[in-house]
Design a protein around this motif. Sequence first.
Motif, PDB file in Angstrom:
ATOM      1  N   GLY A 168       0.869  -0.995   0.570  1.00 31.33           N
ATOM      2  CA  GLY A 168       0.079   0.093   0.467  1.00 31.33           C
ATOM      3  C   GLY A 168       0.656   1.416   0.259  1.00 31.33           C
ATOM      4  N   LYS A 169       0.007   2.230  -0.166  1.00 35.66           N
ATOM      5  CA  LYS A 169       0.521   3.240  -0.591  1.00 35.66           C
ATOM      6  C   LYS A 169       0.089   5.063  -0.210  1.00 35.66           C
ATOM      7  CE  LYS A 169       4.792   1.648  -2.422  1.00 35.66           C
ATOM      8  NZ  LYS A 169       5.816   1.742  -1.787  1.00 35.66           N
ATOM      9  N   TRP A 170       0.764   5.634  -0.188  1.00 37.11           N
ATOM     10  CA  TRP A 170      -0.185   6.880   0.659  1.00 37.11           C
ATOM     11  C   TRP A 170       0.443   8.048   0.451  1.00 37.11           C
ATOM     12  CZ3 TRP A 170      -2.889   8.111   5.953  1.00 37.11           C
ATOM     13  CH2 TRP A 170      -3.199   9.052   5.461  1.00 37.11           C
ATOM     14  N   VAL A 171       1.144   8.434  -1.331  1.00 37.26           N
ATOM     15  CA  VAL A 171       1.752   9.715  -1.347  1.00 37.26           C
ATOM     16  C   VAL A 171       0.568  11.232  -0.378  1.00 37.26           C
ATOM     17  CG1 VAL A 171       2.302  11.181  -2.989  1.00 37.26           C
ATOM     18  CG2 VAL A 171       1.876   9.032  -3.870  1.00 37.26           C
ATOM     19  N   GLY A 172       1.838  11.905  -0.079  1.00 35.06           N
ATOM     20  CA  GLY A 172       1.243  13.067   0.851  1.00 35.06           C
ATOM     21  C   GLY A 172       1.071  12.980   2.266  1.00 35.06           C
ATOM     22  N   ALA A 173       1.344  11.545   2.532  1.00 36.70           N
ATOM     23  CA  ALA A 173       0.596  11.686   3.513  1.00 36.70           C
ATOM     24  C   ALA A 173       1.907  11.692   4.998  1.00 36.70           C
ATOM     25  CB  ALA A 173       0.879   9.257   4.612  1.00 36.70           C
ATOM     26  N   PRO A 174       1.104  12.252   5.897  1.00 38.50           N
ATOM     27  CA  PRO A 174       2.176  12.664   6.552  1.00 38.50           C
ATOM     28  C   PRO A 174       3.336  11.615   7.293  1.00 38.50           C
ATOM     29  CG  PRO A 174       0.241  13.903   7.796  1.00 38.50           C
ATOM     30  CD  PRO A 174      -0.327  12.436   6.586  1.00 38.50           C
ATOM     31  N   GLY A 175       4.642  12.323   7.666  1.00 41.74           N
ATOM     32  CA  GLY A 175       5.944  11.673   8.228  1.00 41.74           C
ATOM     33  C   GLY A 175       6.165  11.246   9.375  1.00 41.74           C
ATOM     34  N   GLY A 176       6.252  10.443  10.000  1.00 40.98           N
ATOM     35  CA  GLY A 176       6.818  10.030  11.271  1.00 40.98           C
ATOM     36  C   GLY A 176       6.040   9.017  12.042  1.00 40.98           C
ATOM     37  N   ARG A 177       5.654   9.521  13.109  1.00 41.90           N
ATOM     38  CA  ARG A 177       4.910   8.152  13.739  1.00 41.90           C
ATOM     39  C   ARG A 177       3.137   9.033  13.902  1.00 41.90           C
ATOM     40  NH1 ARG A 177       8.151   7.537  19.568  1.00 41.90           N
ATOM     41  NH2 ARG A 177       9.638   6.143  18.390  1.00 41.90           N
ATOM     42  N   TYR A 178       2.461   8.728  12.259  1.00 44.83           N
ATOM     43  CA  TYR A 178       1.161   9.310  12.231  1.00 44.83           C
ATOM     44  C   TYR A 178       0.256   8.229  13.090  1.00 44.83           C
ATOM     45  CZ  TYR A 178      -2.757  11.319   9.520  1.00 44.83           C
ATOM     46  OH  TYR A 178      -3.868  12.112   9.039  1.00 44.83           O
ATOM     47  N   ALA A 179      -0.640   8.619  13.331  1.00 39.35           N
ATOM     48  CA  ALA A 179      -1.371   8.426  14.334  1.00 39.35           C
ATOM     49  C   ALA A 179      -2.844   7.846  13.143  1.00 39.35           C
ATOM     50  CB  ALA A 179      -2.255   7.932  15.742  1.00 39.35           C
ATOM     51  N   GLY A 180      -3.090   8.684  12.056  1.00 41.31           N
ATOM     52  CA  GLY A 180      -4.028   8.929  11.555  1.00 41.31           C
ATOM     53  C   GLY A 180      -4.405   7.814  10.290  1.00 41.31           C
ATOM     54  N   PHE A 181      -5.512   7.664  10.324  1.00 40.68           N
ATOM     55  CA  PHE A 181      -5.902   6.434   9.198  1.00 40.68           C
ATOM     56  C   PHE A 181      -5.692   6.434   7.975  1.00 40.68           C
ATOM     57  CE2 PHE A 181      -9.142   5.773  13.812  1.00 40.68           C
ATOM     58  CZ  PHE A 181      -7.858   4.859  14.007  1.00 40.68           C
ATOM     59  N   SER A 182      -5.873   5.842   6.859  1.00 36.54           N
ATOM     60  CA  SER A 182      -5.519   5.502   5.926  1.00 36.54           C
ATOM     61  C   SER A 182      -7.172   6.439   5.581  1.00 36.54           C
ATOM     62  CB  SER A 182      -5.054   4.553   5.159  1.00 36.54           C
ATOM     63  OG  SER A 182      -5.363   4.513   3.905  1.00 36.54           O
ATOM     64  N   PRO A 183      -7.218   7.557   4.061  1.00 32.95           N
ATOM     65  CA  PRO A 183      -9.006   7.006   3.840  1.00 32.95           C
ATOM     66  C   PRO A 183      -8.820   6.303   2.688  1.00 32.95           C
ATOM     67  CG  PRO A 183      -6.979   8.808   2.508  1.00 32.95           C
ATOM     68  CD  PRO A 183      -6.285   7.946   3.929  1.00 32.95           C
ATOM     69  N   GLY A 184      -7.952   5.710   2.292  1.00 30.89           N
ATOM     70  CA  GLY A 184      -8.660   4.550   1.415  1.00 30.89           C
ATOM     71  C   GLY A 184      -8.294   4.880  -0.264  1.00 30.89           C
ATOM     72  N   ALA A 185      -9.189   4.527  -1.373  1.00 28.96           N
ATOM     73  CA  ALA A 185      -9.637   4.733  -2.396  1.00 28.96           C
ATOM     74  C   ALA A 185      -9.527   6.053  -2.392  1.00 28.96           C
ATOM     75  CB  ALA A 185      -9.548   3.931  -3.574  1.00 28.96           C
ATOM     76  N   PRO A 186      -9.595   7.436  -3.442  1.00 30.78           N
ATOM     77  CA  PRO A 186      -8.711   7.137  -4.734  1.00 30.78           C
ATOM     78  C   PRO A 186      -7.452   7.624  -3.939  1.00 30.78           C
ATOM     79  CG  PRO A 186      -9.804   9.198  -4.508  1.00 30.78           C
ATOM     80  CD  PRO A 186     -10.716   8.166  -3.902  1.00 30.78           C
ATOM     81  N   ALA A 187      -7.364   8.393  -2.711  1.00 29.06           N
ATOM     82  CA  ALA A 187      -6.337   9.152  -2.307  1.00 29.06           C
ATOM     83  C   ALA A 187      -4.898   7.947  -1.610  1.00 29.06           C
ATOM     84  CB  ALA A 187      -6.863   9.398  -0.894  1.00 29.06           C
ATOM     85  N   ALA A 188      -5.515   6.968  -1.757  1.00 31.69           N
ATOM     86  CA  ALA A 188      -4.897   5.609  -0.982  1.00 31.69           C
ATOM     87  C   ALA A 188      -5.068   4.310  -1.079  1.00 31.69           C
ATOM     88  CB  ALA A 188      -4.268   6.181   0.351  1.00 31.69           C
ATOM     89  N   THR A 189      -3.618   3.517  -1.379  1.00 31.00           N
ATOM     90  CA  THR A 189      -3.328   2.604  -0.543  1.00 31.00           C
ATOM     91  C   THR A 189      -3.497   1.380   0.550  1.00 31.00           C
ATOM     92  OG1 THR A 189      -1.591   1.825  -2.484  1.00 31.00           O
ATOM     93  CG2 THR A 189      -4.104   2.046  -4.052  1.00 31.00           C
ATOM     94  N   ILE A 190      -2.733   2.318   1.022  1.00 30.52           N
ATOM     95  CA  ILE A 190      -2.922   1.735   2.140  1.00 30.52           C
ATOM     96  C   ILE A 190      -4.400   1.333   2.470  1.00 30.52           C
ATOM     97  CG2 ILE A 190      -2.619   1.994   4.612  1.00 30.52           C
ATOM     98  CD1 ILE A 190       0.025   3.901   3.821  1.00 30.52           C
ATOM     99  N   TRP A 191      -4.199   0.360   3.291  1.00 35.75           N
ATOM    100  CA  TRP A 191      -6.331  -0.285   3.746  1.00 35.75           C
ATOM    101  C   TRP A 191      -6.738   0.638   4.226  1.00 35.75           C
ATOM    102  CZ3 TRP A 191      -4.681  -5.799   5.868  1.00 35.75           C
ATOM    103  CH2 TRP A 191      -4.453  -6.704   4.153  1.00 35.75           C
ATOM    104  N   LYS A 192      -7.263   0.826   4.408  1.00 35.87           N
ATOM    105  CA  LYS A 192      -8.400   2.220   4.447  1.00 35.87           C
ATOM    106  C   LYS A 192      -8.757   1.370   6.107  1.00 35.87           C
ATOM    107  CE  LYS A 192     -12.882   4.977   3.936  1.00 35.87           C
ATOM    108  NZ  LYS A 192     -13.927   5.339   3.768  1.00 35.87           N
ATOM    109  N   GLY A 193      -8.912   2.858   7.056  1.00 34.03           N
ATOM    110  CA  GLY A 193      -8.571   2.784   8.543  1.00 34.03           C
ATOM    111  C   GLY A 193      -7.648   1.835   9.255  1.00 34.03           C
ATOM    112  N   PHE A 194      -6.197   1.890   8.396  1.00 34.85           N
ATOM    113  CA  PHE A 194      -5.264   0.905   8.708  1.00 34.85           C
ATOM    114  C   PHE A 194      -4.042   2.531   9.263  1.00 34.85           C
ATOM    115  CE2 PHE A 194      -6.524  -2.456   8.725  1.00 34.85           C
ATOM    116  CZ  PHE A 194      -6.402  -3.685   8.948  1.00 34.85           C
ATOM    117  N   GLN A 195      -3.580   2.713   9.991  1.00 35.11           N
ATOM    118  CA  GLN A 195      -2.979   3.597  10.071  1.00 35.11           C
ATOM    119  C   GLN A 195      -0.920   3.116   9.555  1.00 35.11           C
ATOM    120  OE1 GLN A 195      -2.444   2.347  14.329  1.00 35.11           O
ATOM    121  NE2 GLN A 195      -3.271   4.290  15.349  1.00 35.11           N
ATOM    122  N   PRO A 196      -0.436   4.107   9.033  1.00 35.82           N
ATOM    123  CA  PRO A 196       0.537   3.649   7.519  1.00 35.82           C
ATOM    124  C   PRO A 196       1.386   2.672   8.508  1.00 35.82           C
ATOM    125  CG  PRO A 196      -0.151   6.086   7.691  1.00 35.82           C
ATOM    126  CD  PRO A 196      -0.604   5.812   8.779  1.00 35.82           C
TER     127      PRO A 196
END
Length: 436
Positions: A393-421
């Motif tokens: 999974g990828k999330w272009v532009g996701a905050p770096g470091g120990r980011y606790a937010g959840f992936s928004p899923g498609a189309p913004a990210a292919t990191i599974w929706k609802g998972f922390q990067p």
Amino acid sequence: MIGRIGIAAAACAAAIFAFEGQAQQAPARPSIDAPELAALGSHGIGVADLEFVEAGRADPLQGADKPAIVDRHIPIKLWYPAAAKGAGTRYRTALPGEKGGDVPFEVPGLATPGAAAAKGRFPLVILAHGYSNTPEVLSWLGENLASKGYVVVAPAFRDPPITIRTPAARAGPLTSRPLDIAFVAAEAQRRAKAGQGAFAAADAERTALIGYSMGGYGVLTAAGAPLDPAVAGATRGALAPYVAGAAKAERLKVADLKAVVAISPASNLYGTPLWAAPGVAAIRAPTLFVVGSQDHVVGYDPGVRTLFEQEVHAPRYLLTFREAAHSIALIGAPPAMRESFWDLDWFEDAVWRKDRLMAVQAHFITAFLDRYVKGEEAKASYIDGLVPNSNNGKWVGAPGGRYAGFSPGAPAATIWKGFQPSRVSGMNFEFKPAQP
């Protein structure tokens, strides 16, 4: 010197206390790094203990020349949405130790015994435990689902100790899983339709089945997989009327079934095939399979992955925890079960944190049931169209470091929706649509 020793001893004691305190948190409360849908729902949680009785059933564990005909008493743990949150409870239960005797322990729970039920109509879930397990070791899932608006009925199958490795002892679980699940589901549905007691809030027309290990065999059978005739002999004839083509085979099928979750389901027991052709291909209800890739108890490939491939007439999903083994569905080991390898091995995986395993399963089971049982199509984005390998999974532009937010899923990210990067590695999630 004495002072230093005393300080060190105090620090050690504090560490042990802290560890045991952490281990004694309610398993239904997800960890801080849990995926989004693992979070508890808005309802309080109630719990009740009751008993169902099926009159005149063949029991392969009793009787000399043939199974005795007896009344089958089935203890029930009922978790349900409550009108308000309460102080919680402590469950007391036991599992067989290495020498067969029970090892008692306690499990902290979030549910309040006898709490007033929430208003509304909630889907009905039958939750089936594994060989020699108890409902309490699945309390994490029963309580979690109740908080999200499900009435969860968990029968206690009262198996012989798993340490008794004889064909006669195995006949008990082989018989009890499909028969008890079918009976408990029908009786719970009957009480729901009649508005009886705690079942008045349950919606019998929206029923789901969840089973772990031997319970997985039970729920797949109750979903429509026909029993192999060989099972009749393995149960001293108790299941003979229910095998494929027999007079009572259709009685095992649960009515108004909307979804099935099979966690590490057994499909072959010590050489006895459990289903006849077409096997799980007879199932039409959407199914979520969950398994560890190193499950040497029920097998992976061949094993649970084979079932996923074979269930061709139902939409189905497969969640694989890479390198995990069989003990993925029980709570983390309580302090009383950490004294020997045998006791610990009931609960803990060699590779995965147990709280992580429970949280990921709660996330996907919630999305799956909400979509297929409650009809919440918005939850489809949590389980449909995911990259099969979580590592990719990828999330272009996701905050770096120990980011606790959840992936928004498609189309913004292919990191599974609802998972922390940083918390989405080591898993596979696959989907296959139903064929005509």
